[in-house]
Design a protein around this motif. Sequence first.
Motif, PDB file in Angstrom:
ATOM      1  N   VAL A 191       0.845  -1.196   0.000  1.00 58.52           N
ATOM      2  CA  VAL A 191       0.000   0.000   0.000  1.00 58.52           C
ATOM      3  C   VAL A 191       0.882   1.248   0.000  1.00 58.52           C
ATOM      4  CG1 VAL A 191      -1.746   1.297   1.299  1.00 58.52           C
ATOM      5  CG2 VAL A 191      -1.948  -1.189   1.086  1.00 58.52           C
ATOM      6  N   LEU A 192       2.004   1.187   0.703  1.00 52.50           N
ATOM      7  CA  LEU A 192       2.937   2.311   0.721  1.00 52.50           C
ATOM      8  C   LEU A 192       3.476   2.592  -0.683  1.00 52.50           C
ATOM      9  CD1 LEU A 192       4.458   4.361   2.505  1.00 52.50           C
ATOM     10  CD2 LEU A 192       6.207   2.610   2.821  1.00 52.50           C
ATOM     11  N   LEU A 193       3.849   1.545  -1.417  1.00 48.85           N
ATOM     12  CA  LEU A 193       4.320   1.737  -2.791  1.00 48.85           C
ATOM     13  C   LEU A 193       3.196   2.232  -3.697  1.00 48.85           C
ATOM     14  CD1 LEU A 193       6.689  -1.305  -3.440  1.00 48.85           C
ATOM     15  CD2 LEU A 193       7.313   1.075  -2.958  1.00 48.85           C
ATOM     16  N   ALA A 194       1.985   1.737  -3.472  1.00 45.45           N
ATOM     17  CA  ALA A 194       0.842   2.222  -4.260  1.00 45.45           C
ATOM     18  C   ALA A 194       0.614   3.705  -3.996  1.00 45.45           C
ATOM     19  CB  ALA A 194      -0.407   1.418  -3.925  1.00 45.45           C
ATOM     20  N   ALA A 195       0.803   4.127  -2.741  1.00 42.70           N
ATOM     21  CA  ALA A 195       0.661   5.548  -2.410  1.00 42.70           C
ATOM     22  C   ALA A 195       1.719   6.377  -3.124  1.00 42.70           C
ATOM     23  CB  ALA A 195       0.753   5.746  -0.897  1.00 42.70           C
ATOM     24  N   LEU A 196       2.934   5.865  -3.179  1.00 40.93           N
ATOM     25  CA  LEU A 196       3.999   6.557  -3.909  1.00 40.93           C
ATOM     26  C   LEU A 196       3.635   6.691  -5.386  1.00 40.93           C
ATOM     27  CD1 LEU A 196       6.841   7.707  -4.382  1.00 40.93           C
ATOM     28  CD2 LEU A 196       7.676   5.342  -4.450  1.00 40.93           C
ATOM     29  N   ALA A 197       3.217   5.595  -5.996  1.00 46.01           N
ATOM     30  CA  ALA A 197       2.860   5.629  -7.417  1.00 46.01           C
ATOM     31  C   ALA A 197       1.689   6.575  -7.659  1.00 46.01           C
ATOM     32  CB  ALA A 197       2.519   4.219  -7.909  1.00 46.01           C
ATOM     33  N   GLY A 198       0.682   6.508  -6.808  1.00 48.50           N
ATOM     34  CA  GLY A 198      -0.476   7.377  -6.972  1.00 48.50           C
ATOM     35  C   GLY A 198      -0.139   8.841  -6.818  1.00 48.50           C
ATOM     36  N   CYS A 199       0.681   9.154  -5.835  1.00 45.54           N
ATOM     37  CA  CYS A 199       1.064  10.537  -5.570  1.00 45.54           C
ATOM     38  C   CYS A 199       1.804  11.146  -6.762  1.00 45.54           C
ATOM     39  CB  CYS A 199       1.940  10.578  -4.320  1.00 45.54           C
ATOM     40  SG  CYS A 199       2.511  12.219  -3.839  1.00 45.54           S
ATOM     41  N   THR A 200       2.829  10.468  -7.223  1.00 40.48           N
ATOM     42  CA  THR A 200       3.623  11.031  -8.317  1.00 40.48           C
ATOM     43  C   THR A 200       2.850  10.994  -9.635  1.00 40.48           C
ATOM     44  OG1 THR A 200       5.801  11.067  -9.362  1.00 40.48           O
ATOM     45  CG2 THR A 200       4.939   8.897  -8.777  1.00 40.48           C
ATOM     46  N   ALA A 201       2.025   9.970  -9.846  1.00 34.31           N
ATOM     47  CA  ALA A 201       1.230   9.902 -11.075  1.00 34.31           C
ATOM     48  C   ALA A 201       0.244  11.065 -11.161  1.00 34.31           C
ATOM     49  CB  ALA A 201       0.485   8.574 -11.147  1.00 34.31           C
ATOM     50  N   MET A 202      -0.407  11.386 -10.047  1.00 34.04           N
ATOM     51  CA  MET A 202      -1.348  12.516 -10.047  1.00 34.04           C
ATOM     52  C   MET A 202      -0.635  13.821 -10.365  1.00 34.04           C
ATOM     53  SD  MET A 202      -3.823  11.658  -6.864  1.00 34.04           S
ATOM     54  CE  MET A 202      -4.690  10.096  -6.775  1.00 34.04           C
ATOM     55  N   ASP A 203       0.564  13.987  -9.808  1.00 36.42           N
ATOM     56  CA  ASP A 203       1.356  15.174 -10.120  1.00 36.42           C
ATOM     57  C   ASP A 203       1.669  15.240 -11.611  1.00 36.42           C
ATOM     58  OD1 ASP A 203       1.570  15.821  -7.404  1.00 36.42           O
ATOM     59  OD2 ASP A 203       3.593  14.976  -7.210  1.00 36.42           O
ATOM     60  N   VAL A 204       2.201  14.153 -12.138  1.00 39.06           N
ATOM     61  CA  VAL A 204       2.659  14.129 -13.529  1.00 39.06           C
ATOM     62  C   VAL A 204       1.505  14.404 -14.488  1.00 39.06           C
ATOM     63  CG1 VAL A 204       3.596  12.630 -15.340  1.00 39.06           C
ATOM     64  CG2 VAL A 204       4.688  12.698 -13.089  1.00 39.06           C
ATOM     65  N   ILE A 205       0.387  13.737 -14.296  1.00 34.69           N
ATOM     66  CA  ILE A 205      -0.761  13.950 -15.189  1.00 34.69           C
ATOM     67  C   ILE A 205      -1.272  15.385 -15.077  1.00 34.69           C
ATOM     68  CG2 ILE A 205      -3.181  13.320 -15.612  1.00 34.69           C
ATOM     69  CD1 ILE A 205      -1.100  11.365 -16.805  1.00 34.69           C
ATOM     70  N   SER A 206      -1.350  15.898 -13.858  1.00 30.74           N
ATOM     71  CA  SER A 206      -1.811  17.274 -13.662  1.00 30.74           C
ATOM     72  C   SER A 206      -0.900  18.272 -14.381  1.00 30.74           C
ATOM     73  CB  SER A 206      -1.862  17.597 -12.170  1.00 30.74           C
ATOM     74  OG  SER A 206      -2.198  18.935 -11.951  1.00 30.74           O
ATOM     75  N   ILE A 207       0.394  18.097 -14.249  1.00 31.35           N
ATOM     76  CA  ILE A 207       1.356  19.004 -14.885  1.00 31.35           C
ATOM     77  C   ILE A 207       1.272  18.884 -16.408  1.00 31.35           C
ATOM     78  CG2 ILE A 207       3.820  19.482 -15.202  1.00 31.35           C
ATOM     79  CD1 ILE A 207       4.111  18.559 -12.174  1.00 31.35           C
ATOM     80  N   LEU A 208       1.207  17.646 -16.909  1.00 32.83           N
ATOM     81  CA  LEU A 208       1.123  17.463 -18.359  1.00 32.83           C
ATOM     82  C   LEU A 208      -0.172  18.036 -18.924  1.00 32.83           C
ATOM     83  CD1 LEU A 208       2.605  13.878 -18.838  1.00 32.83           C
ATOM     84  CD2 LEU A 208       3.648  16.068 -19.480  1.00 32.83           C
ATOM     85  N   GLU A 209      -1.265  17.923 -18.203  1.00 34.91           N
ATOM     86  CA  GLU A 209      -2.516  18.515 -18.677  1.00 34.91           C
ATOM     87  C   GLU A 209      -2.408  20.032 -18.766  1.00 34.91           C
ATOM     88  OE1 GLU A 209      -5.536  16.850 -16.086  1.00 34.91           O
ATOM     89  OE2 GLU A 209      -5.837  15.148 -17.443  1.00 34.91           O
ATOM     90  N   LYS A 210      -1.720  20.644 -17.802  1.00 36.27           N
ATOM     91  CA  LYS A 210      -1.507  22.095 -17.862  1.00 36.27           C
ATOM     92  C   LYS A 210      -0.642  22.480 -19.053  1.00 36.27           C
ATOM     93  CE  LYS A 210      -2.238  22.827 -12.987  1.00 36.27           C
ATOM     94  NZ  LYS A 210      -1.676  22.570 -11.700  1.00 36.27           N
ATOM     95  N   MET A 211       0.239  21.563 -19.471  1.00 38.27           N
ATOM     96  CA  MET A 211       1.085  21.791 -20.648  1.00 38.27           C
ATOM     97  C   MET A 211       0.355  21.433 -21.946  1.00 38.27           C
ATOM     98  SD  MET A 211       4.661  20.117 -19.478  1.00 38.27           S
ATOM     99  CE  MET A 211       5.695  20.786 -18.198  1.00 38.27           C
ATOM    100  N   LYS A 212      -0.880  20.961 -21.822  1.00 36.28           N
ATOM    101  CA  LYS A 212      -1.688  20.547 -22.983  1.00 36.28           C
ATOM    102  C   LYS A 212      -1.045  19.382 -23.729  1.00 36.28           C
ATOM    103  CE  LYS A 212      -4.535  24.324 -22.889  1.00 36.28           C
ATOM    104  NZ  LYS A 212      -4.987  24.400 -21.536  1.00 36.28           N
ATOM    105  N   THR A 213      -0.392  18.478 -22.971  1.00 34.79           N
ATOM    106  CA  THR A 213       0.232  17.291 -23.570  1.00 34.79           C
ATOM    107  C   THR A 213      -0.149  16.050 -22.774  1.00 34.79           C
ATOM    108  OG1 THR A 213       2.266  17.691 -22.328  1.00 34.79           O
ATOM    109  CG2 THR A 213       2.196  18.516 -24.587  1.00 34.79           C
ATOM    110  N   THR A 214      -1.446  15.819 -22.638  1.00 37.59           N
ATOM    111  CA  THR A 214      -1.930  14.657 -21.903  1.00 37.59           C
ATOM    112  C   THR A 214      -1.595  13.380 -22.684  1.00 37.59           C
ATOM    113  OG1 THR A 214      -3.754  15.993 -21.073  1.00 37.59           O
ATOM    114  CG2 THR A 214      -3.975  13.608 -20.850  1.00 37.59           C
ATOM    115  N   PRO A 215      -1.010  12.387 -22.034  1.00 35.69           N
ATOM    116  CA  PRO A 215      -0.707  11.141 -22.750  1.00 35.69           C
ATOM    117  C   PRO A 215      -1.977  10.365 -23.084  1.00 35.69           C
ATOM    118  CG  PRO A 215      -0.162  10.937 -20.422  1.00 35.69           C
ATOM    119  CD  PRO A 215      -0.576  12.357 -20.641  1.00 35.69           C
ATOM    120  N   ARG A 216      -1.893   9.504 -24.087  1.00 30.71           N
ATOM    121  CA  ARG A 216      -3.007   8.626 -24.433  1.00 30.71           C
ATOM    122  C   ARG A 216      -3.213   7.624 -23.316  1.00 30.71           C
ATOM    123  NH1 ARG A 216      -2.286   3.899 -26.667  1.00 30.71           N
ATOM    124  NH2 ARG A 216      -0.344   4.468 -27.677  1.00 30.71           N
TER     125      ARG A 216
END
Length: 135
Positions: free
Chosen positions: A42-67
């Motif tokens: 669960v700790l590793l899942a929290a790490l993955a979830g935390c950084t994934a939410m950051d990355v997607i949020s930042i990429l969406e602001k850059m208008k480069t959302t991945p498929r």
Amino acid sequence: MLTLNWSGKMKFTAHTESNHEVVMDAYTDVGGEDSAARPMEVLLAALAGCTAMDVISILEKMKTTPRDFKIEISYTKAKEHPKVYTDIHLKYIFYGNVPKENAEKAVNLSQTKYCSVSAMLRKAANITYELVFES
């Protein structure tokens, strides 16, 4: 506040402040029923979830959302108790037309500024990462 309730044997249910549940259990050889993830998973899942939410949020602001997007985590644990993670490696996998420089910036910002789970774990473990681009 988070509360944790015992459900019998080695099964526990955490009730989070956001009104969600996280169920954890142990292997059968240590008294569990193998019905849910282990706390360290669960700790590793929290790490993955935390950084994934950051990355997607930042990429969406850059208008480069991945498929599509995923993170794979590999790790090494200490051999003696407490068996903490000593090395954690994150593989960020981007699908679609994501400019490399945007992905690198998003991951770097997550790892150095935004992801609180990474910041906490970095105090105990060596965290490394790589970026992979798939079409």
